[in-house]
Design a protein around this motif. Structure first.
Motif, PDB file in Angstrom:
ATOM      1  N   GLN A  61       0.823  -1.200   0.000  1.00  0.00           N
ATOM      2  CA  GLN A  61       0.000   0.000   0.000  1.00  0.00           C
ATOM      3  C   GLN A  61       0.861   1.256   0.000  1.00  0.00           C
ATOM      4  O   GLN A  61       1.752   1.440   0.823  1.00  0.00           O
ATOM      5  N   GLY A  62       0.603   2.113  -0.984  1.00  0.00           N
ATOM      6  CA  GLY A  62       1.313   3.374  -1.086  1.00  0.00           C
ATOM      7  C   GLY A  62       2.690   3.273  -1.701  1.00  0.00           C
ATOM      8  O   GLY A  62       3.357   4.297  -1.890  1.00  0.00           O
ATOM      9  N   ALA A  63       3.140   2.045  -2.005  1.00  0.00           N
ATOM     10  CA  ALA A  63       4.497   1.881  -2.541  1.00  0.00           C
ATOM     11  C   ALA A  63       4.502   1.342  -3.968  1.00  0.00           C
ATOM     12  O   ALA A  63       5.366   1.697  -4.766  1.00  0.00           O
ATOM     13  N   GLY A  64       3.563   0.441  -4.293  1.00  0.00           N
ATOM     14  CA  GLY A  64       3.544  -0.115  -5.634  1.00  0.00           C
ATOM     15  C   GLY A  64       3.385  -1.616  -5.625  1.00  0.00           C
ATOM     16  O   GLY A  64       2.969  -2.211  -4.627  1.00  0.00           O
ATOM     17  N   VAL A  65       3.729  -2.248  -6.746  1.00  0.00           N
ATOM     18  CA  VAL A  65       3.617  -3.691  -6.917  1.00  0.00           C
ATOM     19  C   VAL A  65       5.021  -4.268  -7.045  1.00  0.00           C
ATOM     20  O   VAL A  65       5.839  -3.769  -7.828  1.00  0.00           O
ATOM     21  N   PHE A  66       5.284  -5.337  -6.299  1.00  0.00           N
ATOM     22  CA  PHE A  66       6.620  -5.896  -6.221  1.00  0.00           C
ATOM     23  C   PHE A  66       6.598  -7.400  -6.530  1.00  0.00           C
ATOM     24  O   PHE A  66       5.596  -8.078  -6.292  1.00  0.00           O
ATOM     25  N   VAL A  67       7.723  -7.888  -7.021  1.00  0.00           N
ATOM     26  CA  VAL A  67       7.865  -9.323  -7.287  1.00  0.00           C
ATOM     27  C   VAL A  67       7.846 -10.061  -5.958  1.00  0.00           C
ATOM     28  O   VAL A  67       8.527  -9.683  -5.003  1.00  0.00           O
ATOM     29  N   ALA A  68       7.027 -11.112  -5.892  1.00  0.00           N
ATOM     30  CA  ALA A  68       6.856 -11.854  -4.651  1.00  0.00           C
ATOM     31  C   ALA A  68       8.000 -12.826  -4.424  1.00  0.00           C
ATOM     32  O   ALA A  68       8.624 -13.320  -5.371  1.00  0.00           O
ATOM     33  N   ASP A  69       8.267 -13.105  -3.170  1.00  0.00           N
ATOM     34  CA  ASP A  69       9.191 -14.166  -2.774  1.00  0.00           C
ATOM     35  C   ASP A  69       8.349 -15.420  -2.636  1.00  0.00           C
ATOM     36  O   ASP A  69       7.685 -15.631  -1.624  1.00  0.00           O
ATOM     37  N   ARG A  70       8.359 -16.236  -3.672  1.00  0.00           N
ATOM     38  CA  ARG A  70       7.393 -17.330  -3.753  1.00  0.00           C
ATOM     39  C   ARG A  70       7.944 -18.635  -3.202  1.00  0.00           C
ATOM     40  O   ARG A  70       9.129 -18.884  -3.199  1.00  0.00           O
ATOM     41  N   ARG A  71       7.031 -19.483  -2.742  1.00  0.00           N
ATOM     42  CA  ARG A  71       7.348 -20.856  -2.410  1.00  0.00           C
ATOM     43  C   ARG A  71       6.163 -21.699  -2.832  1.00  0.00           C
ATOM     44  O   ARG A  71       5.080 -21.177  -3.087  1.00  0.00           O
ATOM     45  N   ARG A  72       6.327 -22.995  -2.942  1.00  0.00           N
ATOM     46  CA  ARG A  72       5.274 -23.830  -3.492  1.00  0.00           C
ATOM     47  C   ARG A  72       4.181 -24.133  -2.472  1.00  0.00           C
ATOM     48  O   ARG A  72       4.445 -24.314  -1.292  1.00  0.00           O
ATOM     49  N   LEU A  73       2.968 -24.167  -2.986  1.00  0.00           N
ATOM     50  CA  LEU A  73       1.824 -24.563  -2.174  1.00  0.00           C
ATOM     51  C   LEU A  73       1.776 -26.076  -2.090  1.00  0.00           C
ATOM     52  O   LEU A  73       1.910 -26.766  -3.085  1.00  0.00           O
ATOM     53  N   ILE A  74       1.605 -26.603  -0.885  1.00  0.00           N
ATOM     54  CA  ILE A  74       1.512 -28.051  -0.707  1.00  0.00           C
ATOM     55  C   ILE A  74       0.118 -28.493  -1.101  1.00  0.00           C
ATOM     56  O   ILE A  74      -0.870 -28.029  -0.555  1.00  0.00           O
ATOM     57  N   VAL A  75       0.049 -29.404  -2.083  1.00  0.00           N
ATOM     58  CA  VAL A  75      -1.248 -29.870  -2.563  1.00  0.00           C
ATOM     59  C   VAL A  75      -1.218 -31.378  -2.702  1.00  0.00           C
ATOM     60  O   VAL A  75      -0.221 -32.034  -2.448  1.00  0.00           O
ATOM     61  N   GLY A  76      -2.346 -31.937  -3.160  1.00  0.00           N
ATOM     62  CA  GLY A  76      -2.410 -33.362  -3.436  1.00  0.00           C
ATOM     63  C   GLY A  76      -2.187 -34.210  -2.203  1.00  0.00           C
ATOM     64  O   GLY A  76      -2.655 -33.894  -1.113  1.00  0.00           O
ATOM     65  N   GLU A  77      -1.454 -35.311  -2.365  1.00  0.00           N
ATOM     66  CA  GLU A  77      -1.247 -36.257  -1.284  1.00  0.00           C
ATOM     67  C   GLU A  77      -0.568 -35.604  -0.088  1.00  0.00           C
ATOM     68  O   GLU A  77      -0.911 -35.858   1.064  1.00  0.00           O
ATOM     69  N   LYS A  78       0.404 -34.709  -0.350  1.00  0.00           N
ATOM     70  CA  LYS A  78       1.088 -34.050   0.757  1.00  0.00           C
ATOM     71  C   LYS A  78       0.130 -33.183   1.560  1.00  0.00           C
ATOM     72  O   LYS A  78       0.245 -33.072   2.770  1.00  0.00           O
ATOM     73  N   ARG A  79      -0.837 -32.579   0.869  1.00  0.00           N
ATOM     74  CA  ARG A  79      -1.791 -31.738   1.596  1.00  0.00           C
ATOM     75  C   ARG A  79      -2.688 -32.580   2.481  1.00  0.00           C
ATOM     76  O   ARG A  79      -3.038 -32.177   3.597  1.00  0.00           O
ATOM     77  N   VAL A  80      -3.080 -33.758   2.008  1.00  0.00           N
ATOM     78  CA  VAL A  80      -3.915 -34.643   2.803  1.00  0.00           C
ATOM     79  C   VAL A  80      -3.171 -35.116   4.049  1.00  0.00           C
ATOM     80  O   VAL A  80      -3.733 -35.231   5.131  1.00  0.00           O
ATOM     81  N   GLN A  81      -1.880 -35.379   3.915  1.00  0.00           N
ATOM     82  CA  GLN A  81      -1.102 -35.914   5.014  1.00  0.00           C
ATOM     83  C   GLN A  81      -0.646 -34.850   6.015  1.00  0.00           C
ATOM     84  O   GLN A  81      -0.244 -35.172   7.116  1.00  0.00           O
TER      85      GLN A  81
END
Length: 225
Positions: A61-81
């Motif tokens: 807010q008030g500064a602009g749009v910046f490239v995110a520091d991304r990491r992977r979302l845990i999905v599928g079998e790993k998300r269930v466990q």
């Protein structure tokens, strides 16, 4: 026009993926993107919203749009466990029986279900505020879902182990919306902010047994995998 927006999005994605634009770098201003791709300011905003939904960028807010520091979302079998990563902790806020909201009823059917609400924290920062709505049939197998505490490791894994029926994530969708009152409280925000929201649908066979919605705190976006 849509094709031009798509080219802008593809161009910025490529620069981010190649590392030309690095995490923390600010995107070019709206006026520069309008001129480069010959599109309106509203078209630029639509393109930026798409990048936010995929976790490529984040607004400050008030500064602009910046490239995110991304990491992977845990999905599928790993998300269930179990969905937490190293250094993250779950705080289970409540479990209660409620009437399924409209969009949830489209998957579970109308009537009562179990609503489970929790947050995920990394150190002292809440990075995720999430809810799940679980079919009452699951409570017959996993009565813990009615209790105000987290299941170990997840209600999906317990149901799978006890019933012998595999549980899978049949679909996931991402969107960007403004925060709810509860999410603002969870994230310590003083005003409305845009957040990435991911919805997941859990099935056993062809039967939907639960849906989930996770909102991710500004500054902690995830990449859908």
């Amino acid at each position: 026009m849509a094709g031009t927006v798509a080219r802008m999005v593809a161009y910025l994605k490529a620069r981010i993926d190649l590392g030309t634009l690095k995490p923390g770098n600010q995107l070019p201003p709206t006026s520069a993107l309008m001129k480069q791709f010959e599109i309106s300011d509203n078209a630029v905003y639509r393109g930026i919203a798409l990048l936010k939904a995929e976790g490529y960028v984040v607004s400050r807010q008030g500064a602009g749009v910046f490239v995110a520091d991304r990491r992977r979302l845990i999905v599928g079998e790993k998300r269930v466990q179990g969905i937490t990563q190293a250094g993250e902790t779950i705080h289970h806020k409540r479990s209660e029986r409620v009437q399924a909201p409209g969009w949830v009823a489209e998957f579970l059917g109308e009537g009562e279900c179990v609503n489970r609400v929790r947050t995920v924290a990394r150190e002292d920062d809440v990075v995720q505020s999430s809810q799940s709505w679980v079919h009452l049939a699951v409570a017959d197998v996993v009565p813990e879902i009615d209790e105000p505490r987290a299941c170990d490791p997840t209600w999906q894994a317990l149901y799978q182990d006890r019933s012998g029926n595999p549980v899978k994530v049949s679909s996931k969708t991402a969107d960007v919306r403004t925060t709810t009152d509860e999410e603002r409280e969870d994230f310590g925000l003083s005003s409305d902010r845009e957040v990435l929201v991911v919805r997941s649908v859990y099935v056993t066979g062809n039967t939907v047994i639960g849906v989930g919605e996770a909102a991710y705190a500004p500054g902690h976006p995830l990449t859908l995998s």
